[in-house]
Structure formats: C-alpha cells, structure tokens
Scaffold this active site. Structure first.
Site, PDB file in Angstrom:
ATOM      1  N   TYR A 149      18.975  57.082  27.817  1.00 11.15           N
ATOM      2  CA  TYR A 149      18.678  56.867  29.239  1.00 11.15           C
ATOM      3  C   TYR A 149      19.778  57.493  30.078  1.00 11.15           C
ATOM      4  O   TYR A 149      20.971  57.289  29.789  1.00 11.15           O
ATOM      5  CB  TYR A 149      18.583  55.360  29.518  1.00 11.15           C
ATOM      6  CG  TYR A 149      18.334  55.015  30.968  1.00 11.15           C
ATOM      7  CD1 TYR A 149      17.113  55.307  31.569  1.00 11.15           C
ATOM      8  CD2 TYR A 149      19.317  54.383  31.733  1.00 11.15           C
ATOM      9  CE1 TYR A 149      16.876  54.985  32.898  1.00 11.15           C
ATOM     10  CE2 TYR A 149      19.088  54.056  33.058  1.00 11.15           C
ATOM     11  CZ  TYR A 149      17.869  54.356  33.638  1.00 11.15           C
ATOM     12  OH  TYR A 149      17.637  54.025  34.961  1.00 11.15           O
ATOM     13  N   ASP A 247      26.651  62.268  28.380  1.00 15.41           N
ATOM     14  CA  ASP A 247      26.498  61.173  29.333  1.00 15.41           C
ATOM     15  C   ASP A 247      27.342  60.010  28.823  1.00 15.41           C
ATOM     16  O   ASP A 247      26.949  59.279  27.915  1.00 15.41           O
ATOM     17  CB  ASP A 247      25.020  60.780  29.449  1.00 15.41           C
ATOM     18  CG  ASP A 247      24.816  59.653  30.445  1.00 15.41           C
ATOM     19  OD1 ASP A 247      25.817  59.008  30.816  1.00 15.41           O
ATOM     20  OD2 ASP A 247      23.663  59.410  30.836  1.00 15.41           O
ATOM     21  N   LYS A 275      29.832  53.254  35.743  1.00 11.42           N
ATOM     22  CA  LYS A 275      30.169  51.893  35.316  1.00 11.42           C
ATOM     23  C   LYS A 275      31.669  51.574  35.437  1.00 11.42           C
ATOM     24  O   LYS A 275      32.141  51.288  36.508  1.00 11.42           O
ATOM     25  CB  LYS A 275      29.646  51.657  33.901  1.00 11.42           C
ATOM     26  CG  LYS A 275      28.103  51.844  33.854  1.00 11.42           C
ATOM     27  CD  LYS A 275      27.466  51.155  32.701  1.00 11.42           C
ATOM     28  CE  LYS A 275      26.018  51.531  32.520  1.00 11.42           C
ATOM     29  NZ  LYS A 275      25.059  50.630  33.087  1.00 11.42           N
TER      30      LYS A 275
HETATM   31  C1  LIG Z   1      24.088  56.216  29.738  1.00 13.85           C
HETATM   32  C2  LIG Z   1      23.640  55.987  31.152  1.00 13.85           C
HETATM   33  N1  LIG Z   1      23.520  57.039  31.968  1.00 13.85           N
HETATM   34  C3  LIG Z   1      23.132  56.892  33.250  1.00 13.85           C
HETATM   35  C4  LIG Z   1      22.843  55.650  33.755  1.00 13.85           C
HETATM   36  C5  LIG Z   1      22.416  55.511  35.183  1.00 13.85           C
HETATM   37  O1  LIG Z   1      23.441  54.930  35.906  1.00 13.85           O
HETATM   38  P1  LIG Z   1      23.110  54.148  37.288  1.00 13.85           P
HETATM   39  O2  LIG Z   1      22.362  52.928  36.909  1.00 13.85           O
HETATM   40  O3  LIG Z   1      24.475  53.885  37.845  1.00 13.85           O
HETATM   41  O4  LIG Z   1      22.329  55.085  38.124  1.00 13.85           O
HETATM   42  C6  LIG Z   1      22.956  54.535  32.941  1.00 13.85           C
HETATM   43  C7  LIG Z   1      22.632  53.191  33.446  1.00 13.85           C
HETATM   44  O5  LIG Z   1      22.637  52.212  32.774  1.00 13.85           O
HETATM   45  C8  LIG Z   1      23.363  54.700  31.597  1.00 13.85           C
HETATM   46  O6  LIG Z   1      23.474  53.664  30.764  1.00 13.85           O
END
Ligand SMILES: Cc1ncc(COP(=O)(O)O)c(C=O)c1O
Length: 436
Positions: A149, A247, A275
């Site tokens: 994700y 990511d 985060k």
């Molecule tokens: C690995 C990863 N990338 C991107 C995101 C998206 O981040 P946001 O919720 O701050 O938009 C998340 C959200 O949980 C994530 O776990």
C-alpha cells in the site's frame, strides 16, 4: 460484542459521526468493520503506551497511530517542542530554517538521500515519486506488488493492501480510469522468477518508469523480503533504466536509522517517508538522488507543491522525535521489548504445533493465524480471519488494542513497560492455548 453495553458514550459519538461523516470515520479502517466491533474505538486521549476511549476505558496501544508514535503518545519532549513553536506561529507557507535543519538531519542519516522535499502525507510522497519517475525516464509503466500500500494515489491503488484489501480484492478502487490501471503492473512480492522473466522478455520493460515497493511489507501484515529479492530489483531496474522507489513510510526510522535501505544495504533512487518523521503531525517527505529530485519545480518541470508542506510545528515535532530516535541504544531497547512480547507467543505457537506464525522486523510485527509461512499477498488467501476476529475482540476486552485487521502491522514504542508487555504476552498465549 460486549463493548456495546459498556461503551455508551462511544456509541453515541459514533451515531452522531455517522449522520455527518461518510461511514462515521475519516479513514476506512477506523470503522472496525473487519473485526465486527461496534461501535469502533472512539479515542479521547493518549499518554505513553496507553490510550483512553470516550468511555474512560484504557487500552495498551500496539497500533500507535499506525506506526507513527514510536515514542508513545504525548512524549514530553515532543509536546514541549511543538507547543513552543506554536507560540511563534504555526503556518507561514514560507521557507524556514527549521525545514532546512530537518532536511539536513534526514540526509545525514539516510545514505541514499541527497535531496529532500517535504510534503504532508505518505500519499503525497508516493504520488510525487511516481510523477518524478515518469518525468525523468519519459516512460509510463509502473510495477507495484500485490498487498503493498502506498496511499490512495490512483496509479497505486491497484491490488493494494491495508484497508483496500478488504474493500476491493480484485483490482483498484472505483473511480480510477482504465488507462491508469493499465499502466500499473502488479506482481507477487518475493517472486524472483516472474520478475526476472518480465525484465528479460516483456516488451513493456522498455516503458518501465519505476518499481515501487515497501521493502519490508507492512500493509498485508509484516512480510519480509526474501534474501536476494531487493538486490535483484536494484540490479534489474538499473539495467532497465527504471527507478527503484522504496516506500519507507512505515519502515523509515522504525527498523533502524537508515530504514530498510540501511538494513539490507540497498541504494534506492527515491525514498518515501512519513509517519515517524512527523512525531504525530502531518509530515512526510520524498528523498533521493540529487539528479532526480532536482527535476522538481522550481528547478525542474515536475510540479509539486503544498500550502502546509514543511509546516513548522510538524517539522519541530519531527526533529524532537528524531533526536530521541538517534539516542544510543534506542533500537536495541525497542528490540528487547519486542523480543519480550514475541518470544512467548512464538513458543506457544510452536508448542501447540498450530497453523500460525509471527513475522517481525525490529518493532514492527504481525501474528498470522491459519498460515505457517507468508511470503506474498497470495499466501494470505488461507488467512484465518475468524480466528483473528476472535483474537482481536479478546484482547480488546482485556484492554489491549492491536490494529483492527489481520493484515496490518503492530508496533511497539519506547513507552511500553515490561509489565504491559508481559500482560499482553500472557493474554495472547492464553488465547492460543484455549483456541488453537
Ligand atoms: C507504506 C505506506 N505508504 C504510504 C502510506 C500513505 O500514507 P498516508 O496515510 O500518510 O497518506 C501508508 C499509510 O499507511 C503506508 O503504510
């Protein structure tokens, strides 16, 4: 479940929320649909490893703002720093020294990052990474992995993990144009053979802009990369003239100061952060090689902007958090807390010989029921969701809050005490002995 009678205030608030907020929540997993708990948790406050709900019930928190709160809630140093900055102004939309200090900090800690652009969410970071990769390569196709994700970006909401895996198992969310779906190629995580075949034989490889992945998957539960998998991706993307995007929104500063890239010794072209770096405030970032990041406006022609980007309160809270994370022994301390929790759970699973397993990297981990091994999203078709539901509810009734889905990562903070950890381990072990 039983909580319905005892959580009367939460129920009232949730009923009000449902009248005015779609589904009563501002992010789908908060509805607790996957665990059939009604009303969902309505939180009032948090301190250290504890959160308190609208009815005054306390829970030991293993979700921690979905991994953001590595120091626990309301850490005094973070609160003080943010409050002090608020007195000096909380949003200017103008450059500040603070954001320079913040970028210098990240660049000094993460070897693959030479330049950093601040944004406000992980979604913005991965969206910008994709646009940048397409711009600098002049190509359209992306590779992502099923169950990973990267936020709610159109091109990345294809067979995604986290809340999406429950909503839409097959492809993307509704509302994503066909062409966007066609430009995203989805592969199973950890399958070297299929990917090598693609790079060797598929004509689409010559139109590949980037491969994006969670180097340690966290959004289908924690799934580790198999030995050689990340190395192969690095080699093949380089050979194909495509970018490798890590990511690290979850793994960044969670599994070590240099994230998964540091842990596995890989040098990605671009890295998404979020985060932990915001200390509980909306702050995320896109980092990477100078040659790519300098294509962003105003230097280059790739547009990216944000009213709240580099917000001074968020940056200050982030700097205060990173100052703690950098202290000697920080990750060792978290590791020993994690071992204290997971060792008895692993032992109980082994002694029962049951179909379950624990997967962990540092203080991010998951307990999977119904499986002895998990390498990719496709393995999760045998996940015992009913068992997880029962487990979640049992812990919840006992004042322990884990993420309300069998396909999420749990987290520990430095604020969790040995007593809380032992209490949690005893409950989890008790559940395993009575139910598996
Ligand atoms: C690995 C990863 N990338 C991107 C995101 C998206 O981040 P946001 O919720 O701050 O938009 C998340 C959200 O949980 C994530 O776990």
């Amino acid at each position: 479940m039983r909580g319905v009678e005892t959580r009367t205030q939460s129920k009232l608030i949730y009923e009000r929320a449902r009248q005015i907020i779609p589904g009563g929540v501002n992010s789908p997993v908060r509805s607790f649909r996957e665990v059939d708990v009604f009303p969902p948790l309505i939180v009032k406050e948090g301190s250290g490893s504890l959160i308190r709900d609208a009815d005054g019930r306390e829970y030991i928190d293993y979700c921690l703002g979905w991994g953001s709160m590595i120091l626990g809630h309301a850490h005094p140093a973070v609160v003080k720093a943010a409050a002090t900055q608020m007195e000096k102004g909380s949003s200017f939309g103008i450059a500040t020294l603070l954001e320079v200090e913040f970028a210098e900090k990240i660049v000094s800690l993460v070897p693959s990052v030479e330049r950093l652009r601040l944004v406000s969410s992980g979604t913005e970071s991965s969206m910008t990474a994709v646009r940048l990769a397409r711009a600098v390569t002049g190509r359209s196709k992306l590779i992502k992995f099923s169950g990973h994700y990267h936020g709610h970006v159109d091109s990345l909401l294809i067979q995604a993990g986290s809340g999406v895996s429950f909503l839409n198992r097959e492809a993307s969310s509704k509302g994503i144009p066909r062409g966007v779906v066609e430009d995203t190629l989805v592969f199973p995580f950890n399958n070297l053979e299929i990917l090598c075949d693609f790079f060797r034989k598929d004509p689409k490889a010559s139109d590949l802009a980037a491969v994006i992945l969670e180097p340690i998957a966290g959004n289908m539960g924690v799934v580790l990369p198999e030995p050689g998998f990340l190395e192969m991706l690095r080699e093949e993307t380089e050979r194909a003239g495509a970018l490798l995007i890590f990511d690290e929104v979850i793994s960044g500063f969670r599994v070590g100061l240099a994230g998964a890239a540091g842990l596995y010794g890989i040098d990605p072209d671009l890295t998404c952060f979020g985060k932990i770096i915001g200390g509980g405030f909306p702050l995320a970032a896109l980092g990477g090689k100078k040659q790519f990041l300098d294509a962003l406006a105003p230097l280059g022609e790739v547009y990216q902007a944000g009213t709240l980007s580099g917000n001074p309160v968020a940056v200050t809270a982030g700097l205060a958090t990173l100052a703690q994370v950098e202290l000697a022994g920080f990750f060792e301390n978290l590791q020993s807390k994690t071992d204290r929790l997971l060792t008895p759970i692993r032992e109980a699973i082994a002694s029962r010989g049951c179909k379950a397993c624990v997967r962990a990297q540092g203080s991010m981990f998951s307990v999977f029921f119904g499986l002895r091994e998990v390498l990719c999203k496709e393995d999760l078709q045998h996940l015992d969701k009913e068992c997880f539901k029962k487990f979640f509810r049992f812990l919840f009734e006992n004042g322990i809050y884990i993420p309300p889905s069998p396909q999420e990562a749990w987290f520990l903070s430095t604020a969790h005490t040995n007593e809380q950890i032992d209490f949690t381990a005893n409950k989890a072990v008790g559940f395993i002995y009575s139910n598996l």
